[in-house]
Design an enzyme around this catalytic site. Structure first.
Site, PDB file in Angstrom:
ATOM      1  N   CYS A  44       0.844  -1.211   0.000  1.00  0.00           N
ATOM      2  CA  CYS A  44       0.000   0.000   0.000  1.00  0.00           C
ATOM      3  C   CYS A  44       0.869   1.247   0.000  1.00  0.00           C
ATOM      4  CB  CYS A  44      -0.907   0.018   1.237  1.00  0.00           C
ATOM      5  SG  CYS A  44      -2.085  -1.336   1.319  1.00  0.00           S
ATOM      6  N   CYS A  68     -18.355  44.138   3.255  1.00  0.00           N
ATOM      7  CA  CYS A  68     -18.915  44.031   1.909  1.00  0.00           C
ATOM      8  C   CYS A  68     -18.344  42.810   1.197  1.00  0.00           C
ATOM      9  CB  CYS A  68     -18.636  45.292   1.098  1.00  0.00           C
ATOM     10  SG  CYS A  68     -16.886  45.536   0.722  1.00  0.00           S
ATOM     11  N   ASP A  98     -38.010   5.734  -4.422  1.00  0.00           N
ATOM     12  CA  ASP A  98     -37.978   4.377  -3.901  1.00  0.00           C
ATOM     13  C   ASP A  98     -39.416   4.050  -3.480  1.00  0.00           C
ATOM     14  OD1 ASP A  98     -37.001   1.942  -2.690  1.00  0.00           O
ATOM     15  OD2 ASP A  98     -37.237   2.958  -0.768  1.00  0.00           O
ATOM     16  N   ASP A 106     -35.144   6.176   1.562  1.00  0.00           N
ATOM     17  CA  ASP A 106     -35.023   6.166   3.013  1.00  0.00           C
ATOM     18  C   ASP A 106     -34.118   5.063   3.540  1.00  0.00           C
ATOM     19  OD1 ASP A 106     -36.647   3.991   2.461  1.00  0.00           O
ATOM     20  OD2 ASP A 106     -37.810   4.220   4.311  1.00  0.00           O
ATOM     21  N   ASP A 134     -30.562   2.889  -0.808  1.00  0.00           N
ATOM     22  CA  ASP A 134     -30.837   4.050  -1.663  1.00  0.00           C
ATOM     23  C   ASP A 134     -29.666   5.031  -1.702  1.00  0.00           C
ATOM     24  OD1 ASP A 134     -33.501   3.248  -2.245  1.00  0.00           O
ATOM     25  OD2 ASP A 134     -34.135   3.972  -0.284  1.00  0.00           O
TER      26      ASP A 134
END
Length: 801
Positions: free
Chosen positions: A17, A81, A487, A689, A693
């Protein structure tokens, strides 16, 4: 020149790695050298001058690893500003290790994303060096009293007006034919404290901008009023030939009145901005300060900060719920209206969840604490609303680019006005006054406030009615959605299916249920709850299983003694090679009734064998059909994306009025369908939900989650509906449309004001006093226009009510 930075790398497990990360870094343009340490999980990198840190992070991500980052929220002071905003952002972005910085003028907050190792002191030092002191915002800290600050500012305005009004008196009296002049020394005495005491803030902020090599509103006001004041002093002391006749005309009133009007405008603007935070203050007021906790058999009142997860909290009638938790004793009704937008009290029983901040109406409740402090839903909502108000909308990028060059252009126009008037008319006094008027009227405040104030009010009023908008980008994009993908379970249906039928030709109903409950006992899927609830009603024992494993979008499996049980949908059975023909007819009959069918298969010595089917029913939400009709009326298409079978999906779609149904789709397929719709030219919102999903919510232009669903869905989505009511979808689009309309109105007003005002001042049609009044009015009008959003309410027909 090289910059040395350190990255915290996540996901490395071995020396290969390390080599992969180093290779990815060294291949990145601008990286001179890179060394990665597996033990510390850190990468030391030498970046060439001008190299992009974002490219470095992208290379690490592409290699399959993650760079740890941190987000800071700072309160930035003394910004006036849009030009100040640009300078503060530039200062933060110049700090090595800063990935992104977004500064909001209306909230005076900065959100900064940095590498994990970056010290807060580096950010604070950068802000201070740029001339804007900053401090870390603590979620739990007591907010400074804006009311006290407002009173202090009001006194300064009153003093400025009291000193300036006598200077204006001769001009006002001249309108009705009365000629009266104030002695020059009196004008000098009145104007000087206004210029150098009350106007000191403009010199201070303007000087900071000047030494930083840029400009802002304060610099324009400081230069303009100083020019008028300096001209008056020159005429008073060196042009004295007309003093004896009382006819000497000075311009002290111009400098003093401009400063007074600017101070008045800033005070009115601050009051208006204070009102834009009304929704956030309303949410913060829901926080209970103490809690009644049962410990060692005694009820003790303690500060909320001392409540711990697992404590039993006693909630008396009329008390505000101090924590998130679960009822272990008692029955009552809770008012959750300020959290969910639901006006009626909600009935609560043992086992139900309660939300901190709601009010207990009647019964005594004992609640076991599940979420305390910053982990409560109320704290998370407040944090999300604050974050949404602090982050810029995409349209603000245009304003920022304009503001960066605005002040230098105005100063150039002012100088050109001075030279042309002096050259053409030969009147240096008129030339100077017109140049001053250009500087005064061209304040970029209105530009800087146009977008954030509308975003603040829009997100605040949406939260009031149960629509939690997580970021400004979601609010801006939602108005332009052309398709909503739903869904099915938990979104269009109640999400509480119940077991309606079981059928097996080889086993008893009890045996079928025992095996189904055994394999489902570790699952959190709604169908699993339905099976376990039925098994509990029949008093069945749950068998111990091993090697339980979920297959997303397909089903679950587990080992029961020498048997392997598989419970899932038709697609999975077909993938496993299970023969379902024996139950095909009965499954189709159930699906035509809108039922969801699961298949239970067993793998033993004889191979895989289907032993029965389970049928589940789920009620369509009462408001689902109304919600779909409202979306169609808005010109928004509706699509259903369901992992369920076509029979069940089509039955629900027919009830709610959706024509485009995509059933039997896996979680990854949902995301692919969303991308397919986007490629066809649609702007897609995804409503879901569940954990399954999340990929589609992330892929959509705007992800919309139901708060009745999983935390993963809510964290992925840009908008969360605090009630499981599909009607809130059309409301979310409505408030987005109204907010975006206000942004365009504000920007239009700010641009038109400058386009019209600057030429009028340059051609001598506006004196400095009128220019000052117009400048103050522009900022106040922009904020006031945004405040009209507070009148927005969800529309409901009698049928929907």
């Amino acid at each position: 020149m090289e910059n040395k930075i350190s990255l915290q790398i996540e996901g490395m497990t071995c020396s290969s790695c390390v080599r992969r990360v180093e290779k990815a870094l060294l291949a990145t343009e601008g990286v001179a050298e890179a060394t990665v340490n597996l033990a510390t999980e850190k990468a030391s990198i030498a970046l060439k001058s001008g190299a992009s840190l974002q490219h470095v992070l992208a290379s690490v991500e592409k290699a399959g690893y993650h760079v740890r980052t941190k987000t800071w929220t700072l309160q930035v002071e003394e910004m006036t500003c849009a030009s100040c905003v640009g300078r503060v952002e530039k200062a933060f972005l110049a700090v090595p290790g800063v990935l992104n910085a977004s500064v909001n003028l209306a909230t005076e907050k900065a959100q900064i994303t940095t590498l994990a190792d970056l010290e807060l002191l580096s950010l604070l030092a950068a802000a201070k060096k740029a001339g804007y002191p900053a401090q870390l915002v603590d979620d739990q800290q007591t907010r400074p009293s804006q009311q006290q600050a407002g009173l202090s500012q009001a006194w300064l305005v009153m003093i400025a007006m009291a000193l300036s009004l006598p200077l204006m008196a001769p001009m006002l009296l001249a309108i009705i034919g009365i000629q009266w002049a104030i002695p020059a020394w009196v004008q000098f005495a009145l104007a000087t404290p206004v210029q150098f005491w009350l106007g000191a803030r403009f010199y201070k902020a303007g000087w900071k901008a000047l030494i930083a090599g840029s400009g802002n509103m304060d610099l324009l006001v400081a230069i303009g009023t100083s020019s008028a004041y300096g001209l008056s002093v020159y005429l008073m002391f060196w042009q004295t030939d007309h003093i004896a006749h009382g006819m000497q005309h000075l311009y002290f009133e111009s400098s003093a009145v401009v400063i007074s009007l600017v101070l008045l405008g800033k005070w009115m603007e601050a009051k208006a901005k204070h009102q834009t935070l009304e929704a956030l203050r309303a949410l913060e007021s829901l926080r209970a300060t103490t809690a009644l906790v049962r410990r060692d058999g005694l009820e003790v009142e303690v500060p909320v900060s001392e409540v711990r997860v697992g404590d039993i909290v006693v909630i008396r009638p009329g008390d505000r719920v101090p924590v998130d938790g679960e009822i272990v004793e008692g029955i009552s009704h809770l008012d959750e209206s300020l959290l969910t937008g639901e006006s009626l009290p909600v009935s609560k029983h043992v086992g139900d969840v309660v939300i901190g901040g709601s009010v207990n109406a009647d019964g005594l409740l004992l609640v076991i604490a599940r979420g305390v402090g910053g982990a409560t839903m109320l704290s998370q909502i407040i944090k999300l609303v604050e974050d949404a108000q602090a982050v810029k909308a995409p349209i603000q990028a245009l304003v920022d680019r304009i503001s960066a060059v605005f002040v230098p252009i105005v100063l150039g126009i002012s100088l050109l006005t001075l030279l042309l008037w002096a050259w053409i008319m030969g009147d240096w006094q008129a030339a100077l006054l017109n140049a001053v008027a250009v500087q005064v009227i061209a304040c970029p405040c209105a530009l800087g406030l146009a977008t954030p104030t509308a975003i603040m009010v829009g997100t605040g009023v949406a939260a009031k009615f149960g629509i939690l908008i997580k970021d400004a980008q979601a609010l801006e994009i939602t108005h332009s959605l052309t398709a909503i993908a739903f869904d099915k379970t938990g979104t269009l249906t109640e999400g509480k299916p119940h077991l309606t039928a079981t059928l097996s030709r080889t086993h008893s109903e009890q045996q079928l249920l025992e095996w189904a409950a055994a394999v489902q006992q570790y699952s959190d899927h709604p169908l699993a709850h339905a099976v376990l609830q039925r098994a509990q009603q029949l008093g069945l024992n749950l068998h111990a299983v091993a090697a339980a494993k979920a297959s997303p979008g397909r089903g679950v499996q587990a080992q029961l003694n020498e048997l392997t049980l598989y419970l899932g949908n038709l697609r999975w059975m077909q993938e496993l090679g299970v023969d379902v023909s024996e139950y095909e007819l009965v499954a189709q009959e159930q699906q035509q009734l809108g039922r969801t069918v699961s298949y239970l298969a067993v793998s033993a010595n004889a191979g895989l064998q289907l032993i029965g089917v389970l049928s589940f029913g789920d009620q369509v939400k009462a408001s689902a059909a109304h919600a779909v009709r409202r979306l169609h009326a808005l010109g928004v298409q509706s699509i259903m994306l369901s992992g369920d079978n076509y029979g069940s999906a089509n039955a629900v779609a027919a009830v709610v009025g959706i024509n485009d149904v995509r059933a039997e789709v896996l979680p990854a397929d949902k995301a692919n369908i969303v991308r397919e719709l986007q490629r066809s030219g649609l702007r897609v919102g995804m409503v879901g939900d569940g954990i399954n999903d999340a990929p589609a919510l992330a892929a959509a232009d705007v992800g919309i989650a139901m708060s009745t669903g999983t935390d993963v869905a809510m964290h992925t989505a840009g908008i969360t509906l605090m009630r499981g009511d599909p009607l809130l979808l059309a409301d979310a689009i409505s408030i987005s449309q109204r907010t975006y309309r206000k942004i365009r109105q504000n920007l239009g007003w700010a641009f038109i004001y400058n386009i019209v005002g600057i030429p009028l001042a340059a051609f001598g049609f506006l004196n400095p006093m009128l220019a000052g009044a117009a400048m103050a009015l522009s900022s106040v009008s922009v904020v006031s226009n945004a405040l009209l959003l507070r009148n927005w309410k969800p529309t409901r027909t009698l049928e929907e009510k």
